[in-house]
Design a protein around this motif. Structure first.
Motif, PDB file in Angstrom:
ATOM      1  N   TRP A  56       0.845  -1.179   0.000  1.00 42.22           N
ATOM      2  CA  TRP A  56       0.000   0.000   0.000  1.00 42.22           C
ATOM      3  C   TRP A  56       0.888   1.238   0.000  1.00 42.22           C
ATOM      4  O   TRP A  56       2.001   1.213   0.551  1.00 42.22           O
ATOM      5  CB  TRP A  56      -0.875   0.053   1.247  1.00 42.22           C
ATOM      6  CG  TRP A  56      -1.903  -1.025   1.379  1.00 42.22           C
ATOM      7  CD1 TRP A  56      -1.877  -2.083   2.240  1.00 42.22           C
ATOM      8  CD2 TRP A  56      -3.132  -1.145   0.655  1.00 42.22           C
ATOM      9  NE1 TRP A  56      -3.001  -2.865   2.103  1.00 42.22           N
ATOM     10  CE2 TRP A  56      -3.794  -2.315   1.137  1.00 42.22           C
ATOM     11  CE3 TRP A  56      -3.745  -0.391  -0.347  1.00 42.22           C
ATOM     12  CZ2 TRP A  56      -5.028  -2.727   0.643  1.00 42.22           C
ATOM     13  CZ3 TRP A  56      -4.978  -0.808  -0.840  1.00 42.22           C
ATOM     14  CH2 TRP A  56      -5.599  -1.958  -0.353  1.00 42.22           C
ATOM     15  N   GLY A  57       0.390   2.321  -0.563  1.00 43.08           N
ATOM     16  CA  GLY A  57       0.997   3.623  -0.372  1.00 43.08           C
ATOM     17  C   GLY A  57       0.329   4.351   0.777  1.00 43.08           C
ATOM     18  O   GLY A  57      -0.690   3.892   1.316  1.00 43.08           O
ATOM     19  N   GLY A  58       0.891   5.485   1.152  1.00 40.87           N
ATOM     20  CA  GLY A  58       0.316   6.292   2.220  1.00 40.87           C
ATOM     21  C   GLY A  58      -0.120   7.645   1.712  1.00 40.87           C
ATOM     22  O   GLY A  58       0.503   8.218   0.807  1.00 40.87           O
ATOM     23  N   ALA A  59      -1.222   8.147   2.283  1.00 40.80           N
ATOM     24  CA  ALA A  59      -1.706   9.503   2.012  1.00 40.80           C
ATOM     25  C   ALA A  59      -1.544  10.324   3.286  1.00 40.80           C
ATOM     26  O   ALA A  59      -2.207  10.048   4.291  1.00 40.80           O
ATOM     27  CB  ALA A  59      -3.157   9.484   1.556  1.00 40.80           C
ATOM     28  N   VAL A  60      -0.648  11.304   3.239  1.00 38.99           N
ATOM     29  CA  VAL A  60      -0.343  12.142   4.394  1.00 38.99           C
ATOM     30  C   VAL A  60      -0.339  13.594   3.946  1.00 38.99           C
ATOM     31  O   VAL A  60      -0.321  13.878   2.741  1.00 38.99           O
ATOM     32  CB  VAL A  60       1.032  11.757   5.007  1.00 38.99           C
ATOM     33  CG1 VAL A  60       1.038  10.332   5.523  1.00 38.99           C
ATOM     34  CG2 VAL A  60       2.163  11.974   3.999  1.00 38.99           C
ATOM     35  N   PRO A  61      -0.378  14.535   4.882  1.00 36.47           N
ATOM     36  CA  PRO A  61      -0.361  15.942   4.478  1.00 36.47           C
ATOM     37  C   PRO A  61       0.860  16.257   3.613  1.00 36.47           C
ATOM     38  O   PRO A  61       1.994  15.909   3.955  1.00 36.47           O
ATOM     39  CB  PRO A  61      -0.290  16.688   5.814  1.00 36.47           C
ATOM     40  CG  PRO A  61      -0.916  15.755   6.801  1.00 36.47           C
ATOM     41  CD  PRO A  61      -0.512  14.383   6.354  1.00 36.47           C
ATOM     42  N   GLY A  62       0.600  16.862   2.457  1.00 34.17           N
ATOM     43  CA  GLY A  62       1.695  17.329   1.617  1.00 34.17           C
ATOM     44  C   GLY A  62       2.194  16.366   0.562  1.00 34.17           C
ATOM     45  O   GLY A  62       3.071  16.748  -0.223  1.00 34.17           O
ATOM     46  N   ASN A  63       1.662  15.143   0.495  1.00 35.44           N
ATOM     47  CA  ASN A  63       2.186  14.234  -0.545  1.00 35.44           C
ATOM     48  C   ASN A  63       1.201  14.019  -1.691  1.00 35.44           C
ATOM     49  O   ASN A  63       1.243  12.997  -2.373  1.00 35.44           O
ATOM     50  CB  ASN A  63       2.657  12.903   0.053  1.00 35.44           C
ATOM     51  CG  ASN A  63       1.532  11.877   0.263  1.00 35.44           C
ATOM     52  OD1 ASN A  63       0.403  12.241   0.575  1.00 35.44           O
ATOM     53  ND2 ASN A  63       1.861  10.596   0.101  1.00 35.44           N
ATOM     54  N   GLU A  64       0.347  15.001  -1.918  1.00 31.19           N
ATOM     55  CA  GLU A  64      -0.634  14.862  -2.991  1.00 31.19           C
ATOM     56  C   GLU A  64       0.020  14.564  -4.341  1.00 31.19           C
ATOM     57  O   GLU A  64      -0.501  13.763  -5.137  1.00 31.19           O
ATOM     58  CB  GLU A  64      -1.464  16.153  -3.114  1.00 31.19           C
ATOM     59  CG  GLU A  64      -2.280  16.486  -1.877  1.00 31.19           C
ATOM     60  CD  GLU A  64      -1.497  17.309  -0.848  1.00 31.19           C
ATOM     61  OE1 GLU A  64      -2.111  17.757   0.135  1.00 31.19           O
ATOM     62  OE2 GLU A  64      -0.266  17.502  -1.048  1.00 31.19           O
ATOM     63  N   ALA A  65       1.167  15.183  -4.595  1.00 28.87           N
ATOM     64  CA  ALA A  65       1.839  14.983  -5.884  1.00 28.87           C
ATOM     65  C   ALA A  65       2.471  13.597  -6.003  1.00 28.87           C
ATOM     66  O   ALA A  65       2.873  13.194  -7.103  1.00 28.87           O
ATOM     67  CB  ALA A  65       2.907  16.057  -6.086  1.00 28.87           C
ATOM     68  N   ASP A  66       2.555  12.870  -4.898  1.00 26.04           N
ATOM     69  CA  ASP A  66       3.159  11.538  -4.924  1.00 26.04           C
ATOM     70  C   ASP A  66       2.137  10.432  -5.163  1.00 26.04           C
ATOM     71  O   ASP A  66       2.536   9.271  -5.376  1.00 26.04           O
ATOM     72  CB  ASP A  66       3.879  11.269  -3.594  1.00 26.04           C
ATOM     73  CG  ASP A  66       5.079  12.167  -3.387  1.00 26.04           C
ATOM     74  OD1 ASP A  66       6.027  12.061  -4.187  1.00 26.04           O
ATOM     75  OD2 ASP A  66       5.065  12.972  -2.431  1.00 26.04           O
TER      76      ASP A  66
END
Length: 462
Positions: free
Chosen positions: A144-154
């Motif tokens: 899985w990947g992670g969704a955290v503040p500031g990584n929208e572009a990732d």
């Protein structure tokens, strides 16, 4: 002729021509398409090439005859495992985790983006984790990947690199390097994921509700339970539902504990909201009333709730409101798990059960009159479907030759010190169960617990 019957006819014809297979497994009880019957399964090049009645003749370089007390099941797919390597390998690691998984009949796991350091929040971190896992995996492993503040572009690059979806928290995750999203930020990320039909998986507890609840401290389990009220889950789940409704994104509720949220989930599904739900063995086999004070091996978030709550979760599995059962294997060192001498405010919150899931769920399901076939639906078929692994979680021509040889009537007494988990602490220590995994097979090879033969898998792979 249907596609299924055509495939079966082709497999039978191949068998009749005397083609030798790499491996043939024969048994009086083989689970195919929800039915247990006497069958033979022929394997070539790691894939299932034939499924025929037991009376047919299949030739193989190796022929394995199952005992009458054994059932051949598709290998389980556990989509919620915290392996924690690199960075916290003393908590667990790919070698120990994948050996434990295989011993429990799990032939594929999807690793969570935390509690490794670095967490899997960009492609570089994913590649680091893949490099570490490649030489150690005894079963197939995805990420899985992670969704955290500031990584929208990732998010899109991680998706393109093979991440199966993205995990977020709506409150502190327990580790500082994986920060939570606000409900608004979660919805914004879900709108991005909707563009390429990825999946947001959510630890759904509301931060404000938890902040307003009593602080967990001391050895009393009742105090800890009060610190994580059902309303925290209910509020957060409603936020996930509404975000999925507005964005059209796919969303998945992790480790459902609160039965109070079931009506909202049922209504959302009836409305066509793209939402799925999992729960875990600890919510289905344990009960708050029986947890001793100071027994921090039972601590997890959200918490194990009351007996009546547990019964409602089983009902929701039966009617399809809850889609699947996963371990949420979240280990730590013994020192962290028992920190504070039984103080629920200090101990790490997570249950170690990766090796035990099938035995635990079957033992409880059997008491409730639920067939083994339904258990496999929840722990293999539906988890495979969740992450789009069409070649996993089933015994059929063309599928990966992943199997669990299960003995449903064999007794098991759990001994934490004998499990493959890196740290010998689990709330199930000493528990008497019925159901033992005798062996696991990954892509046509029996797991020997010495030579890592698992592969790293990516989203969208055939």
């Amino acid at each position: 002729m249907t596609a299924t019957s055509a495939a079966h006819a082709a497999a039978t014809a191949t068998a009749a021509e005397g083609v030798a297979y790499d491996v043939v497994l024969r048994g009086a009880r083989v689970l195919v398409d929800g039915t247990v019957a006497p069958r033979q399964v022929g394997v070539n090049d790691g894939r299932i090439a034939a499924v025929v009645p037991y009376e047919e003749t299949l030739e193989g370089e190796r022929v394995v005859e199952l005992g009458e007390h054994q059932v051949l099941l598709p290998g389980l797919v556990d989509t919620h495992v915290h392996v924690n390597e690199p960075g916290r390998t003393e908590w667990e690691g790919f070698d120990s985790a994948t050996r434990a998984a295989a011993a429990g009949g799990v032939t594929t796991l999807i690793d969570m983006p935390l509690n490794s350091i670095p967490p899997t929040i960009d492609v570089a971190a994913l590649e680091t984790k893949q490099e570490v896992a490649a030489a150690k995996a005894h079963i197939d492993v995805g990420f899985w990947g992670g969704a955290v503040p500031g990584n929208e572009a990732d998010l899109r690059p991680l998706h393109d690199a093979g991440a199966f979806g993205f995990k977020c928290f709506l409150l502190h995750s327990g580790v500082d390097e994986f920060a939570p999203l606000t409900p608004e930020a979660m919805e914004a990320d879900m709108a991005i994921l909707a563009e390429f039909d990825s999946l947001m998986i959510v630890h759904a507890e509301d931060a404000g509700t938890i902040d307003a609840a009593p602080e967990p401290s001391g050895t009393g389990y009742a105090g800890f339970l009060a610190s994580r009220p059902r309303s925290a889950e209910d509020t957060a789940i409603q936020a996930v539902i509404e975000a999925a409704r507005r964005t059209g994104a796919r969303a998945h509720i992790l480790h459902l504990s609160s039965s109070d949220a079931l009506d909202a989930i049922r209504a959302a599904k009836a409305d066509g909201v793209r939402i799925t739900v999992e729960t875990c063995p600890h919510y289905l086999t344990l009960e708050a009333e029986a947890i001793p004070d100071g027994a921090t091996a039972y601590k997890c978030c959200p918490p194990i709730r009351e007996r009546a709550n547990r019964d409602l979760l089983w009902e929701a599995l039966a009617d399809g409101t809850i889609d699947c059962i996963v371990s949420d294997h979240s280990p730590s060192t013994v020192e962290l798990k028992l920190a504070g001498g039984g103080d629920f405010g200090q101990a790490w919150g997570g249950v170690s059960s990766l090796q035990l899931g099938l035995s635990l769920i079957w033992d409880e399901a059997k008491r409730r009159g639920i067939a083994l076939e339904r258990v496999v639906d929840w722990m293999a078929t539906n988890t495979s479907r969740l992450v789009g692994l069409e070649n996993k979680g089933r015994i059929g021509v063309g599928a990966d030759a992943d199997f669990a040889v299960f003995e449903p009537e064999t007794a098991l007494r759990v001994d934490a010190a004998q499990l493959h988990h890196r740290n010998p602490v689990t709330p199930y220590d000493g528990r008497e169960l019925t159901g033992v995994v005798a062996s696991a097979w990954v892509r046509g090879e029996q797991v020997d617990f010495e030579t890592p033969r698992g592969k790293l898998i990516r989203r969208g792979e055939a």
